[in-house]
Motif scaffolding. Sequence first.
Motif, PDB file in Angstrom:
ATOM      1  N   SER A   1      27.386  93.159 -50.614  1.00  0.00           N
ATOM      2  CA  SER A   1      27.140  93.808 -49.325  1.00  0.00           C
ATOM      3  C   SER A   1      25.991  93.166 -48.553  1.00  0.00           C
ATOM      4  O   SER A   1      25.873  93.342 -47.339  1.00  0.00           O
ATOM      5  CB  SER A   1      26.851  95.297 -49.530  1.00  0.00           C
ATOM      6  OG  SER A   1      25.728  95.483 -50.370  1.00  0.00           O
TER       7      SER A   1
ATOM      8  N   GLU B   1      34.077 108.172 -47.362  1.00  0.00           N
ATOM      9  CA  GLU B   1      33.189 108.348 -46.219  1.00  0.00           C
ATOM     10  C   GLU B   1      34.051 108.507 -44.966  1.00  0.00           C
ATOM     11  O   GLU B   1      35.271 108.345 -45.011  1.00  0.00           O
ATOM     12  CB  GLU B   1      32.250 107.149 -46.063  1.00  0.00           C
ATOM     13  CG  GLU B   1      31.290 106.942 -47.213  1.00  0.00           C
ATOM     14  CD  GLU B   1      30.181 107.981 -47.255  1.00  0.00           C
ATOM     15  OE1 GLU B   1      30.030 108.706 -46.239  1.00  0.00           O
ATOM     16  OE2 GLU B   1      29.488 108.073 -48.280  1.00  0.00           O
TER      17      GLU B   1
ATOM     18  N   ASN C   1      34.065 106.522 -42.402  1.00  0.00           N
ATOM     19  CA  ASN C   1      34.592 105.205 -42.050  1.00  0.00           C
ATOM     20  C   ASN C   1      34.683 104.319 -43.289  1.00  0.00           C
ATOM     21  O   ASN C   1      33.830 104.393 -44.172  1.00  0.00           O
ATOM     22  CB  ASN C   1      33.683 104.533 -41.016  1.00  0.00           C
ATOM     23  CG  ASN C   1      33.618 105.312 -39.714  1.00  0.00           C
ATOM     24  OD1 ASN C   1      34.647 105.663 -39.149  1.00  0.00           O
ATOM     25  ND2 ASN C   1      32.414 105.594 -39.245  1.00  0.00           N
ATOM     26  N   SER C   2      35.695 103.482 -43.335  1.00  0.00           N
ATOM     27  CA  SER C   2      35.872 102.555 -44.450  1.00  0.00           C
ATOM     28  C   SER C   2      34.836 101.448 -44.390  1.00  0.00           C
ATOM     29  O   SER C   2      34.418 101.016 -43.317  1.00  0.00           O
ATOM     30  CB  SER C   2      37.274 101.933 -44.406  1.00  0.00           C
ATOM     31  OG  SER C   2      38.269 102.895 -44.625  1.00  0.00           O
ATOM     32  N   ASP C   3      34.431 100.959 -45.567  1.00  0.00           N
ATOM     33  CA  ASP C   3      33.500  99.841 -45.673  1.00  0.00           C
ATOM     34  C   ASP C   3      33.760  99.172 -47.014  1.00  0.00           C
ATOM     35  O   ASP C   3      33.184  99.558 -48.025  1.00  0.00           O
ATOM     36  CB  ASP C   3      32.054 100.332 -45.572  1.00  0.00           C
ATOM     37  CG  ASP C   3      31.035  99.190 -45.623  1.00  0.00           C
ATOM     38  OD1 ASP C   3      31.442  98.029 -45.839  1.00  0.00           O
ATOM     39  OD2 ASP C   3      29.835  99.467 -45.480  1.00  0.00           O
TER      40      ASP C   3
ATOM     41  N   LYS D   1      32.951  96.364 -48.357  1.00  0.00           N
ATOM     42  CA  LYS D   1      31.863  95.679 -49.054  1.00  0.00           C
ATOM     43  C   LYS D   1      30.938  96.659 -49.768  1.00  0.00           C
ATOM     44  O   LYS D   1      30.225  96.282 -50.705  1.00  0.00           O
ATOM     45  CB  LYS D   1      31.080  94.797 -48.089  1.00  0.00           C
ATOM     46  CG  LYS D   1      31.904  93.624 -47.554  1.00  0.00           C
ATOM     47  CD  LYS D   1      31.055  92.654 -46.743  1.00  0.00           C
ATOM     48  CE  LYS D   1      30.184  91.799 -47.612  1.00  0.00           C
ATOM     49  NZ  LYS D   1      29.490  90.738 -46.867  1.00  0.00           N
ATOM     50  N   ASN D   2      30.953  97.909 -49.329  1.00  0.00           N
ATOM     51  CA  ASN D   2      30.153  98.940 -49.982  1.00  0.00           C
ATOM     52  C   ASN D   2      31.026  99.932 -50.746  1.00  0.00           C
ATOM     53  O   ASN D   2      30.575 101.022 -51.105  1.00  0.00           O
ATOM     54  CB  ASN D   2      29.289  99.674 -48.955  1.00  0.00           C
ATOM     55  CG  ASN D   2      28.107  98.838 -48.512  1.00  0.00           C
ATOM     56  OD1 ASN D   2      27.185  98.590 -49.283  1.00  0.00           O
ATOM     57  ND2 ASN D   2      28.129  98.379 -47.258  1.00  0.00           N
TER      58      ASN D   2
ATOM     59  N   LYS E   1      33.615 101.792 -49.881  1.00  0.00           N
ATOM     60  CA  LYS E   1      33.850 103.056 -49.211  1.00  0.00           C
ATOM     61  C   LYS E   1      35.246 103.057 -48.586  1.00  0.00           C
ATOM     62  O   LYS E   1      35.651 102.071 -47.954  1.00  0.00           O
ATOM     63  CB  LYS E   1      32.814 103.299 -48.105  1.00  0.00           C
ATOM     64  CG  LYS E   1      31.364 103.234 -48.559  1.00  0.00           C
ATOM     65  CD  LYS E   1      31.006 104.343 -49.524  1.00  0.00           C
ATOM     66  CE  LYS E   1      29.538 104.288 -49.904  1.00  0.00           C
ATOM     67  NZ  LYS E   1      29.180 105.328 -50.918  1.00  0.00           N
TER      68      LYS E   1
END
Length: 249
Positions: A116, A139, A141-143, A145-146, A148
Amino acid sequence: MIMNKKSFHIAILFGIVFIMLLILGFSVLKYSVEGETNMPFIISKISIISSSSGESKPTEENKLQFTIDQNNDIYLYIEKNPEYKGIEAIESVTIDNIIMTKKSEQGKLHIYKPDSAKQDAIFTNKEDLEADEIICTVEKNSDMKNLKITNQGGLIVFRFANQGIAQYEKGEVVEGEETNYNELLRQANVNEEDLQANIQFDLTIKLQSLKSFKGTISLDLPLKNIVEKGTVSEEITDTQQFVFKRIKQ
């Protein structure tokens, strides 16, 4: 006649019980083979990118010596099942029970989470990113690299790396010359058969309704022609081959 009627009724009763047990047996067998046929969320596809990278250091003869890694970046797409009519939401997705095997004694197998902190890359083969399980939480919003995703799905990524598979010494260093990492495997005369490995892991989708579904995924890596091409990609869209079953909490 009374005895005959009684025997007849007992025979009918046993016949009904036998048919019910037979139907139950077929249902259990079908479930063990096919698993859940209408899950709320599914793996819509799996994308794989096989490539190579190298860590270099200068030698006393003004040359570069590379330690070569063969990397397999795996992208799992989790989506709402379009055939499912109910309302469900994801609580978490976990990848665990990871088993890694390889044909050759060359190299060492590792699993890496996304980096990340890296702006220009998704993965780096750093020790502090090594993992024995991947847990994605929900969460707004999608992420990726983290790790999520949203409660309706998202993208889960991790790297399956075969590190230190070969050493390669490049000729005299020329200032400003860039290294073509796609050619490292071929230049180091790596045999594609020696790269063959398998990763198997469980993927568990836990819902907010406390239902959980688990499936086992097995992938043979790297993708074919990795030595010749340097980077190879493929999408697996036939994800029905991966059987998921409902598990108890």
